[in-house]
Write a protein that holds these residues in place. Structure first.
Motif, PDB file in Angstrom:
ATOM      1  N   SER A 192       0.849  -1.191   0.000  1.00 52.33           N
ATOM      2  CA  SER A 192       0.000   0.000   0.000  1.00 52.33           C
ATOM      3  C   SER A 192       0.884   1.239   0.000  1.00 52.33           C
ATOM      4  O   SER A 192       2.069   1.173   0.350  1.00 52.33           O
ATOM      5  CB  SER A 192      -0.931   0.012   1.218  1.00 52.33           C
ATOM      6  N   THR A 205      -3.157  -1.317 -15.739  1.00 53.52           N
ATOM      7  CA  THR A 205      -3.725  -0.532 -14.652  1.00 53.52           C
ATOM      8  C   THR A 205      -3.755  -1.357 -13.373  1.00 53.52           C
ATOM      9  O   THR A 205      -4.409  -2.404 -13.306  1.00 53.52           O
ATOM     10  CB  THR A 205      -5.147  -0.076 -15.001  1.00 53.52           C
ATOM     11  N   LEU A 206      -3.041  -0.884 -12.376  1.00 47.70           N
ATOM     12  CA  LEU A 206      -3.011  -1.544 -11.080  1.00 47.70           C
ATOM     13  C   LEU A 206      -4.016  -0.936 -10.109  1.00 47.70           C
ATOM     14  O   LEU A 206      -4.502  -1.619  -9.205  1.00 47.70           O
ATOM     15  CB  LEU A 206      -1.603  -1.474 -10.488  1.00 47.70           C
ATOM     16  N   TYR A 207      -4.294   0.355 -10.295  1.00 43.42           N
ATOM     17  CA  TYR A 207      -5.302   1.017  -9.458  1.00 43.42           C
ATOM     18  C   TYR A 207      -5.823   2.232 -10.214  1.00 43.42           C
ATOM     19  O   TYR A 207      -5.068   2.958 -10.868  1.00 43.42           O
ATOM     20  CB  TYR A 207      -4.719   1.475  -8.124  1.00 43.42           C
ATOM     21  N   GLY A 239      -8.788   5.221  -9.102  1.00 41.35           N
ATOM     22  CA  GLY A 239      -9.799   5.662  -8.155  1.00 41.35           C
ATOM     23  C   GLY A 239      -9.445   7.019  -7.590  1.00 41.35           C
ATOM     24  O   GLY A 239      -8.573   7.727  -8.111  1.00 41.35           O
ATOM     25  N   ILE A 266      -3.900   3.871  -1.307  1.00 35.60           N
ATOM     26  CA  ILE A 266      -4.250   2.936  -2.374  1.00 35.60           C
ATOM     27  C   ILE A 266      -3.502   1.621  -2.193  1.00 35.60           C
ATOM     28  O   ILE A 266      -2.380   1.587  -1.686  1.00 35.60           O
ATOM     29  CB  ILE A 266      -3.956   3.538  -3.758  1.00 35.60           C
ATOM     30  N   PRO A 267      -4.131   0.509  -2.617  1.00 36.24           N
ATOM     31  CA  PRO A 267      -3.459  -0.795  -2.546  1.00 36.24           C
ATOM     32  C   PRO A 267      -2.491  -0.979  -3.708  1.00 36.24           C
ATOM     33  O   PRO A 267      -2.697  -0.446  -4.804  1.00 36.24           O
ATOM     34  CB  PRO A 267      -4.618  -1.792  -2.637  1.00 36.24           C
ATOM     35  N   VAL A 268      -1.446  -1.743  -3.453  1.00 34.18           N
ATOM     36  CA  VAL A 268      -0.461  -2.068  -4.488  1.00 34.18           C
ATOM     37  C   VAL A 268      -0.347  -3.597  -4.559  1.00 34.18           C
ATOM     38  O   VAL A 268       0.034  -4.233  -3.577  1.00 34.18           O
ATOM     39  CB  VAL A 268       0.916  -1.459  -4.180  1.00 34.18           C
TER      40      VAL A 268
END
Length: 372
Positions: A42, A77-79, A81, A86-88
């Motif tokens: 994260s 795309t990993l995230y 929003g 944010i999560p990783v």
């Protein structure tokens, strides 16, 4: 003169209008973009937008909406929003894979963006190979098993922690002899465990010749197995060395004596109904390296029930594979009592025997090669 005054008035009016427009139209930009990481999985985004109207100083401002985008090295795309924390998905990323974070803010239909780069965690593939060579009695076959671990460095830098390994790998073995480094075999590896038929490789004949040259003069051969593996690009992970040597004449004689004793024990039990002590004489023996087989001429004597009981004497030929299988005993001659027992219990020239256990070999760093 009057025309010049009019032109000056017009220029002044235009300048005032321009200055008024600049003061009314504000500019937006990212003043600061910082990342705070508390672990590999994260991260927290700290972004500060500012608005400026000339000639005033910049002032902090909050956007109408915010978008955070995290991309992998392949632009996956990993995230996507609006969260600041944010999560990783670090566990499925490559070793120190380069990532790109983009933050965009919207201000009355206008968008302002900034980017910053970061890395995924350091990772490593740890492989402990188990290699059995020669396998199943032949230098043309190899068994391997790769015990593997996918690890990443702990965030605090103190040691490594395991990760799930759910991906296939790329790898190969380089097999070579110390006596002839040019006679190498490159063996592709597609699974974590398997049996490889080396004889199917184009360079195997040269490799086998290099081994045979050493064995013919009674020398051991050093074989090196270099393992190259990786989830993306194979790299040298480890190297394993095996010392191969042919059996000595003394070892073969001892093996023949062992097999002869085991075989005649079965013969006596078949003829006399139980085991009796046997006096055994190996008359001659030979070994065929092509089919890995011994041929042994033996003479055996035993008494059924004690010293004063009749003596049984027989001579025959034992044929047996080097691994103790395919054993047969063929009648050649014997005294009257042994001949009667043979005719009653066997009734033919050849008696098929059960597989015989090979002799136990002392522990050694060297691997004995069959057929030599």
């Amino acid at each position: 003169m009057r025309t010049g005054k009019i032109a000056g008035w017009i220029a002044g009016i235009v300048l005032v209008l321009l200055l008024s427009g600049c003061q009314q139209q504000a500019s937006y930009r990212v003043a600061q973009l910082l990342l705070h990481r508390y672990g590999w999985d994260s991260l927290q985004v700290a972004v500060q937008f500012v608005k400026q109207r000339w000639p005033s100083s910049p002032e902090p401002v909050q956007p109408d909406s915010l978008q955070v985008l995290l991309l992998s090295a392949r632009y996956d795309t990993l995230y996507l929003g609006a969260a600041r924390m944010i999560p990783v998905p670090d566990a499925r990323l490559e070793d120190q894979e380069r990532l790109l974070l983009e933050v965009c803010g919207w201000f009355a239909g206008r968008v302002v963006c900034d980017q910053i780069g970061l890395n995924a965690s350091p990772k490593r593939l740890v492989v402990e190979p188990e290699i059995v060579y020669p396998f199943q009695g032949t230098t043309a076959r190899l068994y391997y098993r790769l015990r593997s671990r996918w690890e990443r460095q702990r965030y605090d830098g103190d040691g490594w922690e395991p990760l799930p390994l759910q991906r296939s790998f790329q790898g190969y073995l380089l097999i070579g002899t110390q006596a002839d480094p040019h006679s190498q075999l490159r063996v592709p590896l597609r699974t974590w465990e398997g049996v490889i038929e080396l004889s199917a490789l184009p360079a195997f004949s040269d490799f086998r010749y290099a081994l045979q040259q050493q064995f013919r003069v009674g020398r051991s051969a050093t074989v090196t197995f270099e393992l190259y593996a990786g989830l993306e690009t194979p790299e040298l992970l480890t190297s394993v060395t095996r010392r191969l040597r042919p059996k000595t004449e003394a070892e073969r004689k001892a093996e023949v004596a062992h097999f002869a004793g085991e075989a005649l024990q079965q013969v006596v039990e078949r003829l006399s109904g139980r085991w009796y002590p046997v006096w055994l004489q190996v008359e001659s023996w030979s070994f065929n390296p092509l089919n890995l087989q011994y041929v042994v001429e033996v003479t055996a004597r035993w008494r059924e029930g004690g010293w004063f009981r009749p003596l049984c004497v027989l001579s025959g030929v034992l044929t047996i594979s080097e691994d103790g299988t395919a054993a047969t005993f063929r009648w050649v001659s014997g005294n009257r009592r042994a001949q009667e027992r043979w005719q009653q219990q066997v009734g033919q020239d050849v008696l098929n025997l059960d597989a015989l256990p090979p002799p136990e070999l002392p522990e050694s760093d060297e691997v004995i090669v069959s057929g030599w």
